[in-house]
Design a protein around this motif. Sequence first.
Motif, PDB file in Angstrom:
ATOM      1  N   ARG A 172       0.842  -1.179   0.000  1.00  0.00           N
ATOM      2  CA  ARG A 172       0.000   0.000   0.000  1.00  0.00           C
ATOM      3  C   ARG A 172       0.882   1.236   0.000  1.00  0.00           C
ATOM      4  NH1 ARG A 172      -3.609   0.379   5.215  1.00  0.00           N
ATOM      5  NH2 ARG A 172      -4.103   2.356   4.256  1.00  0.00           N
ATOM      6  N   THR A 173       0.248   2.377  -0.137  1.00  0.00           N
ATOM      7  CA  THR A 173       0.987   3.638  -0.163  1.00  0.00           C
ATOM      8  C   THR A 173       1.328   4.029   1.270  1.00  0.00           C
ATOM      9  OG1 THR A 173      -0.308   4.217  -2.099  1.00  0.00           O
ATOM     10  CG2 THR A 173       1.010   5.960  -1.101  1.00  0.00           C
ATOM     11  N   PHE A 174       2.391   3.444   1.768  1.00  0.00           N
ATOM     12  CA  PHE A 174       2.764   3.572   3.172  1.00  0.00           C
ATOM     13  C   PHE A 174       2.864   5.019   3.609  1.00  0.00           C
ATOM     14  CE2 PHE A 174       4.770   2.453   7.082  1.00  0.00           C
ATOM     15  CZ  PHE A 174       5.805   3.340   7.273  1.00  0.00           C
ATOM     16  N   ALA A 175       3.480   5.838   2.793  1.00  0.00           N
ATOM     17  CA  ALA A 175       3.766   7.212   3.191  1.00  0.00           C
ATOM     18  C   ALA A 175       2.517   8.063   3.367  1.00  0.00           C
ATOM     19  CB  ALA A 175       4.685   7.869   2.158  1.00  0.00           C
ATOM     20  N   SER A 176       1.373   7.576   2.953  1.00  0.00           N
ATOM     21  CA  SER A 176       0.136   8.357   3.044  1.00  0.00           C
ATOM     22  C   SER A 176      -0.655   8.083   4.309  1.00  0.00           C
ATOM     23  CB  SER A 176      -0.763   8.070   1.837  1.00  0.00           C
ATOM     24  OG  SER A 176      -0.107   8.385   0.636  1.00  0.00           O
ATOM     25  N   TYR A 177      -0.200   7.162   5.131  1.00  0.00           N
ATOM     26  CA  TYR A 177      -0.997   6.710   6.267  1.00  0.00           C
ATOM     27  C   TYR A 177      -0.276   6.890   7.590  1.00  0.00           C
ATOM     28  CZ  TYR A 177      -4.084   4.644   2.841  1.00  0.00           C
ATOM     29  OH  TYR A 177      -4.957   4.467   1.799  1.00  0.00           O
ATOM     30  N   ARG A 189      -6.888   3.849   8.868  1.00  0.00           N
ATOM     31  CA  ARG A 189      -7.905   3.554   7.858  1.00  0.00           C
ATOM     32  C   ARG A 189      -7.901   4.571   6.731  1.00  0.00           C
ATOM     33  NH1 ARG A 189     -11.605  -0.167   8.960  1.00  0.00           N
ATOM     34  NH2 ARG A 189     -11.725  -0.969  11.093  1.00  0.00           N
ATOM     35  N   ARG A 190      -7.536   5.812   7.055  1.00  0.00           N
ATOM     36  CA  ARG A 190      -7.719   6.898   6.098  1.00  0.00           C
ATOM     37  C   ARG A 190      -6.374   7.454   5.645  1.00  0.00           C
ATOM     38  NH1 ARG A 190      -9.515  10.135  10.865  1.00  0.00           N
ATOM     39  NH2 ARG A 190      -7.807   8.809  11.599  1.00  0.00           N
ATOM     40  N   PRO A 191      -6.205   7.696   4.357  1.00  0.00           N
ATOM     41  CA  PRO A 191      -4.981   8.369   3.900  1.00  0.00           C
ATOM     42  C   PRO A 191      -4.950   9.795   4.421  1.00  0.00           C
ATOM     43  CG  PRO A 191      -6.545   8.173   2.113  1.00  0.00           C
ATOM     44  CD  PRO A 191      -7.120   7.387   3.256  1.00  0.00           C
ATOM     45  N   PHE A 192      -3.788  10.224   4.847  1.00  0.00           N
ATOM     46  CA  PHE A 192      -3.591  11.580   5.373  1.00  0.00           C
ATOM     47  C   PHE A 192      -4.520  11.883   6.540  1.00  0.00           C
ATOM     48  CE2 PHE A 192      -0.816  12.120   1.949  1.00  0.00           C
ATOM     49  CZ  PHE A 192      -1.444  11.708   0.783  1.00  0.00           C
ATOM     50  N   GLY A 193      -4.839  10.871   7.317  1.00  0.00           N
ATOM     51  CA  GLY A 193      -5.707  11.043   8.462  1.00  0.00           C
ATOM     52  C   GLY A 193      -4.962  11.532   9.687  1.00  0.00           C
TER      53      GLY A 193
END
Length: 124
Positions: free
Chosen positions: A25-30, A98-102
């Motif tokens: 997954r896009t690790f850096a976004s979470y 659960r959410r990107p950039f959360g």
Amino acid sequence: QLVESGGGLVQAGGSLRLSCAASGRTFASYAMGWFRQAPGKEREFVAAISWSGGYTIFADSVKGRFTISRDNAKYTVYLQMNSLQPEDTAVYSCAADRRPFGGLGVRPDEYEYWGQGTQVTVSS
């Protein structure tokens, strides 16, 4: 997929560094969090770090002793644990928000993906 490593047996006052390697997954976004669960107890929040690494929060029980960091280029989050005490004994698990950039969650239900955990045992 999240895979923890770095657990083990350590004497009181010692240190360990846990790692959590992410894939798929896009690790850096979470945002990422660490939780722990001791035998017979509920899962407990330990620490969390924002997707950018710029914000961190800690449980009162570990504040000043544990630090959390991440290396987005290596898809890895770390938990540095110093001055370990027997009450820190638990299975430690990392989790992805659960959410990107959360924001930074402290409840398990705010996290979607979980690793299998790594055992940390602190002897007195």
